[in-house]
Structure formats: structure tokens, C-alpha cells
Design a protein around this motif. Sequence first.
Motif, PDB file in Angstrom:
ATOM      1  N   MET A   1       0.837  -1.201   0.000  1.00  0.00           N
ATOM      2  CA  MET A   1       0.000   0.000   0.000  1.00  0.00           C
ATOM      3  C   MET A   1       0.878   1.259   0.000  1.00  0.00           C
ATOM      4  N   VAL A   2       0.499   2.218  -0.827  1.00  0.00           N
ATOM      5  CA  VAL A   2       1.251   3.477  -0.884  1.00  0.00           C
ATOM      6  C   VAL A   2       0.876   4.366   0.302  1.00  0.00           C
ATOM      7  N   LYS A   3       1.888   4.824   1.014  1.00  0.00           N
ATOM      8  CA  LYS A   3       1.664   5.797   2.096  1.00  0.00           C
ATOM      9  C   LYS A   3       2.703   6.901   1.926  1.00  0.00           C
ATOM     10  N   ARG A   4       2.241   8.130   1.785  1.00  0.00           N
ATOM     11  CA  ARG A   4       3.144   9.234   1.440  1.00  0.00           C
ATOM     12  C   ARG A   4       3.393  10.178   2.609  1.00  0.00           C
ATOM     13  N   ALA A   5       4.583  10.784   2.579  1.00  0.00           N
ATOM     14  CA  ALA A   5       4.864  11.973   3.377  1.00  0.00           C
ATOM     15  C   ALA A   5       5.290  13.070   2.408  1.00  0.00           C
ATOM     16  N   PHE A   6       4.862  14.293   2.663  1.00  0.00           N
ATOM     17  CA  PHE A   6       5.286  15.435   1.868  1.00  0.00           C
ATOM     18  C   PHE A   6       6.440  16.121   2.591  1.00  0.00           C
ATOM     19  N   THR A   7       7.521  16.377   1.882  1.00  0.00           N
ATOM     20  CA  THR A   7       8.689  17.037   2.482  1.00  0.00           C
ATOM     21  C   THR A   7       8.960  18.369   1.774  1.00  0.00           C
ATOM     22  N   PHE A   8       9.622  19.264   2.506  1.00  0.00           N
ATOM     23  CA  PHE A   8       9.796  20.642   2.038  1.00  0.00           C
ATOM     24  C   PHE A   8      11.251  21.066   2.220  1.00  0.00           C
ATOM     25  N   PRO A   9      11.872  21.566   1.131  1.00  0.00           N
ATOM     26  CA  PRO A   9      13.316  21.818   1.147  1.00  0.00           C
ATOM     27  C   PRO A   9      13.731  22.995   2.016  1.00  0.00           C
ATOM     28  N   GLY A  10      15.028  23.012   2.357  1.00  0.00           N
ATOM     29  CA  GLY A  10      15.610  24.066   3.172  1.00  0.00           C
ATOM     30  C   GLY A  10      16.559  24.941   2.372  1.00  0.00           C
ATOM     31  N   GLN A  11      17.232  25.822   3.090  1.00  0.00           N
ATOM     32  CA  GLN A  11      18.122  26.780   2.447  1.00  0.00           C
ATOM     33  C   GLN A  11      19.247  26.064   1.699  1.00  0.00           C
ATOM     34  N   GLY A  12      19.606  26.617   0.559  1.00  0.00           N
ATOM     35  CA  GLY A  12      20.581  25.981  -0.304  1.00  0.00           C
ATOM     36  C   GLY A  12      19.939  25.474  -1.579  1.00  0.00           C
ATOM     37  N   SER A  13      18.594  25.263  -1.533  1.00  0.00           N
ATOM     38  CA  SER A  13      17.884  24.802  -2.729  1.00  0.00           C
ATOM     39  C   SER A  13      17.475  25.965  -3.640  1.00  0.00           C
ATOM     40  N   GLN A  14      17.617  27.206  -3.150  1.00  0.00           N
ATOM     41  CA  GLN A  14      17.152  28.349  -3.953  1.00  0.00           C
ATOM     42  C   GLN A  14      18.000  28.534  -5.217  1.00  0.00           C
ATOM     43  N   ALA A  15      17.362  29.054  -6.264  1.00  0.00           N
ATOM     44  CA  ALA A  15      18.052  29.353  -7.520  1.00  0.00           C
ATOM     45  C   ALA A  15      17.277  30.447  -8.239  1.00  0.00           C
ATOM     46  N   VAL A  16      17.984  31.387  -8.850  1.00  0.00           N
ATOM     47  CA  VAL A  16      17.305  32.444  -9.600  1.00  0.00           C
ATOM     48  C   VAL A  16      16.470  31.805 -10.711  1.00  0.00           C
ATOM     49  N   GLY A  17      15.240  32.265 -10.847  1.00  0.00           N
ATOM     50  CA  GLY A  17      14.293  31.663 -11.789  1.00  0.00           C
ATOM     51  C   GLY A  17      13.275  30.777 -11.084  1.00  0.00           C
ATOM     52  N   MET A  18      13.505  30.495  -9.790  1.00  0.00           N
ATOM     53  CA  MET A  18      12.607  29.615  -9.036  1.00  0.00           C
ATOM     54  C   MET A  18      11.176  30.176  -9.036  1.00  0.00           C
ATOM     55  N   GLY A  19      10.232  29.305  -9.362  1.00  0.00           N
ATOM     56  CA  GLY A  19       8.825  29.683  -9.327  1.00  0.00           C
ATOM     57  C   GLY A  19       8.314  30.401 -10.563  1.00  0.00           C
ATOM     58  N   LYS A  20       9.215  30.818 -11.447  1.00  0.00           N
ATOM     59  CA  LYS A  20       8.800  31.644 -12.597  1.00  0.00           C
ATOM     60  C   LYS A  20       7.864  30.882 -13.539  1.00  0.00           C
ATOM     61  N   GLU A  21       8.222  29.638 -13.837  1.00  0.00           N
ATOM     62  CA  GLU A  21       7.378  28.834 -14.740  1.00  0.00           C
ATOM     63  C   GLU A  21       6.022  28.538 -14.099  1.00  0.00           C
ATOM     64  N   LEU A  22       6.023  28.293 -12.788  1.00  0.00           N
ATOM     65  CA  LEU A  22       4.752  28.078 -12.085  1.00  0.00           C
ATOM     66  C   LEU A  22       3.870  29.319 -12.199  1.00  0.00           C
ATOM     67  N   ALA A  23       4.489  30.495 -11.992  1.00  0.00           N
ATOM     68  CA  ALA A  23       3.731  31.757 -12.022  1.00  0.00           C
ATOM     69  C   ALA A  23       3.158  32.035 -13.399  1.00  0.00           C
ATOM     70  N   SER A  24       3.914  31.697 -14.441  1.00  0.00           N
ATOM     71  CA  SER A  24       3.429  31.987 -15.791  1.00  0.00           C
ATOM     72  C   SER A  24       2.387  30.968 -16.251  1.00  0.00           C
ATOM     73  N   THR A  25       2.317  29.818 -15.568  1.00  0.00           N
ATOM     74  CA  THR A  25       1.394  28.757 -15.980  1.00  0.00           C
ATOM     75  C   THR A  25       0.092  28.765 -15.174  1.00  0.00           C
ATOM     76  N   TYR A  26       0.173  29.095 -13.885  1.00  0.00           N
ATOM     77  CA  TYR A  26      -0.992  28.909 -13.005  1.00  0.00           C
ATOM     78  C   TYR A  26      -1.347  30.196 -12.242  1.00  0.00           C
ATOM     79  N   PRO A  27      -2.600  30.645 -12.327  1.00  0.00           N
ATOM     80  CA  PRO A  27      -3.012  31.803 -11.526  1.00  0.00           C
ATOM     81  C   PRO A  27      -2.889  31.547 -10.015  1.00  0.00           C
TER      82      PRO A  27
END
Length: 316
Positions: A1-27
Motif C-alpha cells: 500500500m502506498v503511504k506518502r509523506a510530503f517534504t519541504f526543502p531548506g536553504q541551499g535549494s534556492q536558484a534564480v528563476g525559481m517559481g517563474k514557470e509556475l507563475a506563468s502557468t498557473y493563476p
Amino acid sequence: MVKRAFTFPGQGSQAVGMGKELASTYPEARAVFQEVDEALGQRLSAIMFEGSDDELRLTENAQPALMAVSLAVIRVLESKGVRLADHAAYVAGHSLGEYSALCAAGTFSVADTARLLKIRGQAMQKAVPVGHGAMAALLGLDVATAREVAAEAAQGEVCEMANDNAPGQAVISGAVGAIERAVDIAKAKGAKRALLLPVSAPFHCSLMQPAADAMAAALAEVQMQAPVVPLVANVLAAPIQTPADIRQRLVEQVTGVVRWTESVAWLAGAGGVTHLVELGTGKVLTGLAKRIDANLVANAIGTPADIDAFVAELNA
């Protein structure tokens, strides 16, 4: 059976351009970035999408920026009928990622989370004058040996374990002289590599106590709900769910060890989790997961293509 946990990254994962494609695709993503900009009274989204690397790397910008992308992904998934409570048994986040995890699970509003992370970033930066603190990665040593290295290098200065990220990947933090000594000692004790990290402050050690005090004050003022699923806390490597407990552990986390190896091991063991899903920028936690437990299925969701693939997988 599939059982998931959602994880969220910390500092060091940032990069210029982050989120831009999401913003242009989804309101829904654009709305999150706008909400964060308004909460902070700054155009953080502009720094994220096309700013300078130096500006984005500033702790007070990187922390809310990483949270914003993670929450943008969550809001897009929700718009497609994917609710966190239906698909995740637990949430966990690496350092600042705990705030993203708690926001995603309904403990904090997006605006409050952005403001808390701005305060956290500024307080961490202010706690130690630039050039007085440092962090180093010790690769190829176990946790016990990494702690021995830190103790031997201290010589009256602060030199402490900061992150246990994966087997053979420990990070130490403290006074710059002690950390430089530790790099040499680690190599002598058989580390494959020991290197100073490009960070602006010595996170997760006792030098951060002024920042912990600032967060205690900020968290005392903010509205909190119990998360819809438990958070596996960095400092405990165990699940918590009451606002009082969460508040206490978020304060402890500023000076405490990020026990990521143990947290993932708990999820895969006692938590019964089979799949880890990293939400936000980069794939750092996905890479660590496979090193911690080869049986875990780990994947990262940070782009429109990732979102489509994940929704298709859930609907298959």
C-alpha cells in the motif's frame, strides 16, 4: 500500500528563476507569490524570478522564497483536487522547510509564514557578525565521529553538530576558527571530504540563541492551528501536532540539530511511509531520501510537468 509523506526543502535549494514557470502557468501560483510580496512589503518575486544570485542567497530572502514556491505547488495541486490531508500521512521540512510544511498543513497562513521567515532570516543573520561564524560539511564520517571532530576542534569556542542530512553527510557549525580547525581534524580522521560551506551565518548551533529568542517572541504572537497531519520535527525526529508543541520545537530548532536522517528513518519505519514527495525548488531531499533508505520511493514536484505527472499518477 502506498503511504506518502510530503517534504519541504531548506536553504541551499534556492536558484534564480525559481517559481517563474509556475507563475506563468498557473493563476494559483501567481496568487501565492503576490500574497508573499504583499505580506513582506517587497517584490520578493522579482528577486526570485530574475534577481541576482547574491540577493536571493541572503537568508532573509532565501527563506520566504523557498516557502513561496513550495506553497505555490501546494495551491496548484489543490486547484486540481489534490488535498494534502488526502494524500500525505505526515509532513516534514528541512530547517526552514518546517515552516513551509506547517503552512501547507494549515498551521500558519501564507502571509504569517512569510513574515515569520523574514524575521527568522534577519535574526539569524544578526545573531553573529559576518565573518565570525562558519559551517562545514564533513563527508564520509558517521555522526559519532563528526561529533568527536567538533568537540576536539572547539578549544573553548562553539563548534557543534548542526545537520545530520544522510549517512556520511554531517554538517557542523560554530565559530570560524573552530570550524577551520575541524576541517583539518576531519580529514585526519578519514573524512572523504571536509569543506567550508558558502553560508552567511553559523546556523543550528548555540551562537544562534539570539535568533531563537526572536522566534520565541514572534511565534508567541502568531495565530496557529493544529496541522491537518502530524509534522515530523527536526529536533525530535518524531511526530508532533499541537500548536504549543510546534511552537516550542520551532524555537529549539534554531539552535538544535536538524536530525534529517533519523526523521526520514522514522517515516520509513514507525511511520510506515513508502513514498516521499518533495514539494518546491530543487531535488536535494529526494537525493538524501535514497541514501537514507533505498526502499523509499522519492520524487520531487517543482515544475508544471512534475505537477501533471503527479496528478496523473494519483488518478491512474
